[in-house]
Scaffold this motif. Sequence first.
Motif, short mmCIF file in Angstrom:
data_model
loop_
_atom_site.label_atom_id
_atom_site.label_comp_id
_atom_site.label_asym_id
_atom_site.label_seq_id
_atom_site.Cartn_x
_atom_site.Cartn_y
_atom_site.Cartn_z
N PRO A 66 1.19 7.50 -5.99
CA PRO A 66 0.65 7.46 -7.35
C PRO A 66 -0.88 7.32 -7.39
O PRO A 66 -1.53 7.89 -8.27
N MET A 67 -1.43 6.59 -6.42
CA MET A 67 -2.89 6.45 -6.36
C MET A 67 -3.55 7.79 -6.07
O MET A 67 -4.55 8.15 -6.70
N TYR A 68 -3.00 8.56 -5.14
CA TYR A 68 -3.55 9.87 -4.83
C TYR A 68 -3.44 10.81 -6.03
O TYR A 68 -4.35 11.59 -6.31
N PHE A 70 0.83 -1.20 0.00
CA PHE A 70 0.00 0.00 0.00
C PHE A 70 0.86 1.25 0.00
O PHE A 70 0.59 2.20 -0.73
N ALA A 80 -3.41 9.92 -9.20
CA ALA A 80 -4.39 9.47 -10.18
C ALA A 80 -5.81 9.91 -9.78
O ALA A 80 -6.59 10.37 -10.63
N LEU A 81 -6.14 9.79 -8.50
CA LEU A 81 -7.45 10.25 -8.04
C LEU A 81 -7.62 11.75 -8.22
O LEU A 81 -8.68 12.24 -8.63
N TYR A 115 2.35 2.24 -3.47
CA TYR A 115 1.47 2.81 -4.49
C TYR A 115 0.55 3.90 -3.96
O TYR A 115 -0.35 4.35 -4.67
N ARG A 116 0.76 4.35 -2.72
CA ARG A 116 -0.14 5.35 -2.14
C ARG A 116 -0.07 6.69 -2.88
O ARG A 116 -1.09 7.23 -3.27
#
Length: 126
Positions: free
Chosen positions: A72-74, A66, A76-77, A69-70
């Motif tokens: 990059p995930m934020y 987690f 992308a969101l 990739y935290r």
Amino acid sequence: AFAGSKRVLPQEAGYVSGGDEQSRATDGVSLALAAAGAAAAMQAATTARRATAEVTEEAKEEVGTFEKYRVPMYIALWYAFNIGYNIYNKKALIAYPYPWACALWQMAFGWLIFVPLWLLGIRKVP
């Protein structure tokens, strides 16, 4: 050492001298007990340190995926929500072609949402 201080003798402090040999034996036992206590404390500290290191390594492995990739995930969101917000604003400006008025309404509704949250202490004031 200090001016006016009185030296306290062992007999005055409550120590009873039972002879030279007995004092040495007691001192030896005290030293042995102190050494054993120190050894036990060092062993306990080493064991605790090892256990903590094992738990920390397990936690790193569990959280690692987690955490990796935290960010990059934020990002992308943020891009996804920003695209939706821009599309919504474009449709609003096509239907009502007054950008200053749209910006004013958006700011007013933002204030109506956040000021009560700030005043009630639900959200921290920036």
